[in-house]
Motif scaffolding. Structure first.
Motif, PDB file in Angstrom:
ATOM      1  N   UNK A   1       0.819  -1.212   0.000  1.00 21.19           N
ATOM      2  CA  UNK A   1       0.000   0.000   0.000  1.00 21.19           C
ATOM      3  C   UNK A   1       0.853   1.261   0.000  1.00 21.19           C
ATOM      4  N   UNK A   2       1.950   1.248   0.729  1.00 19.14           N
ATOM      5  CA  UNK A   2       2.823   2.422   0.740  1.00 19.14           C
ATOM      6  C   UNK A   2       3.382   2.700  -0.651  1.00 19.14           C
ATOM      7  N   UNK A   3       3.746   1.655  -1.381  1.00 16.42           N
ATOM      8  CA  UNK A   3       4.222   1.813  -2.757  1.00 16.42           C
ATOM      9  C   UNK A   3       3.102   2.337  -3.652  1.00 16.42           C
ATOM     10  N   UNK A   4       1.901   1.764  -3.498  1.00 13.87           N
ATOM     11  CA  UNK A   4       0.757   2.181  -4.293  1.00 13.87           C
ATOM     12  C   UNK A   4       0.424   3.653  -4.019  1.00 13.87           C
ATOM     13  N   UNK A   5       0.485   4.059  -2.768  1.00 14.57           N
ATOM     14  CA  UNK A   5       0.171   5.444  -2.406  1.00 14.57           C
ATOM     15  C   UNK A   5       1.174   6.411  -3.034  1.00 14.57           C
ATOM     16  N   UNK A   6       2.447   6.044  -3.020  1.00 10.12           N
ATOM     17  CA  UNK A   6       3.460   6.895  -3.665  1.00 10.12           C
ATOM     18  C   UNK A   6       3.150   7.082  -5.149  1.00 10.12           C
TER      19      UNK A   6
ATOM     20  N   UNK B   1       1.639  10.734  -7.359  1.00 12.24           N
ATOM     21  CA  UNK B   1       2.151  11.329  -8.590  1.00 12.24           C
ATOM     22  C   UNK B   1       1.024  11.521  -9.614  1.00 12.24           C
ATOM     23  N   UNK B   2       0.079  10.580  -9.645  1.00 18.37           N
ATOM     24  CA  UNK B   2      -0.992  10.628 -10.639  1.00 18.37           C
ATOM     25  C   UNK B   2      -2.070  11.658 -10.324  1.00 18.37           C
ATOM     26  N   UNK B   3      -2.158  12.104  -9.078  1.00 17.96           N
ATOM     27  CA  UNK B   3      -3.227  13.033  -8.717  1.00 17.96           C
ATOM     28  C   UNK B   3      -2.755  14.484  -8.642  1.00 17.96           C
ATOM     29  N   UNK B   4      -1.544  14.723  -9.067  1.00 20.12           N
ATOM     30  CA  UNK B   4      -1.063  16.104  -9.096  1.00 20.12           C
ATOM     31  C   UNK B   4      -1.942  16.919 -10.040  1.00 20.12           C
ATOM     32  N   UNK B   5      -2.148  18.196  -9.739  1.00 21.63           N
ATOM     33  CA  UNK B   5      -3.017  19.031 -10.578  1.00 21.63           C
ATOM     34  C   UNK B   5      -2.555  19.076 -12.036  1.00 21.63           C
TER      35      UNK B   5
ATOM     36  N   UNK C   1      -9.832  10.658 -14.875  1.00 22.33           N
ATOM     37  CA  UNK C   1      -8.884   9.667 -14.356  1.00 22.33           C
ATOM     38  C   UNK C   1      -8.285  10.148 -13.039  1.00 22.33           C
ATOM     39  N   UNK C   2      -8.014  11.425 -12.956  1.00 24.09           N
ATOM     40  CA  UNK C   2      -7.469  12.002 -11.729  1.00 24.09           C
ATOM     41  C   UNK C   2      -8.468  11.837 -10.576  1.00 24.09           C
TER      42      UNK C   2
ATOM     43  N   UNK D   1      -7.834   9.791  -7.178  1.00 26.92           N
ATOM     44  CA  UNK D   1      -8.005  10.412  -5.855  1.00 26.92           C
ATOM     45  C   UNK D   1      -8.833   9.519  -4.938  1.00 26.92           C
ATOM     46  N   UNK D   2      -9.874   8.926  -5.480  1.00 26.85           N
ATOM     47  CA  UNK D   2     -10.740   8.031  -4.701  1.00 26.85           C
ATOM     48  C   UNK D   2      -9.938   6.801  -4.245  1.00 26.85           C
ATOM     49  N   UNK D   3      -9.183   6.209  -5.159  1.00 26.25           N
ATOM     50  CA  UNK D   3      -8.356   5.044  -4.825  1.00 26.25           C
ATOM     51  C   UNK D   3      -7.312   5.425  -3.779  1.00 26.25           C
TER      52      UNK D   3
END
Length: 112
Positions: free
Chosen positions: A20-25, A29-33, A51-52, A56-58
């Motif tokens: 999960x820590x890897x997934x969160x990292x 990156x994917x949810x940056x504006x 997609x963003x 964010x939900x995930x």
């Protein structure tokens, strides 16, 4: 629940926390504006924003599960680990193996 079963669950918790820590990292990156001056077409920009939103939900769900797993790791050596907080019956080892952060048995969880 035997000590061997608790040890197996503890290993699973540690593995899932690392995952999960890897997934969160990655998700951070994917949810940056998305920059407004980005040269995406209108539809592509809308798709990227959609997609963003999904990412964010995930990310939120991953953070919540990470917190619950860390709490389960703190509780695992206590006598009440694996005991339902509603009916105070033992939570099945199968459920604890799949969802080690569980604090309710299947029946009580379904009644919510």
């Amino acid at each position: 629940m035997t000590q061997k079963e608790k040890d197996t669950i503890k290993e699973k918790i540690i593995q899932e926390i690392a995952s999960l820590e890897t997934q969160i990292e990655t998700l951070q990156e994917k949810v940056k504006p998305i920059a407004p001056d980005c040269s995406l077409g209108r539809l592509t920009r809308l798709e990227a924003m959609g997609e963003q939103h999904v990412n964010n939900k995930i990310l939120d769900e991953s953070r919540t599960r990470l917190t619950r797993l860390k709490n389960a790791l703190l509780r695992i050596d206590k006598p009440m680990f694996g005991i339902c907080i509603e009916c105070e019956e033992e939570i099945g080892v199968g459920r604890m193996t799949v969802r080690p952060e569980s604090v309710r048995c299947v029946e009580c969880a379904n009644n919510l």
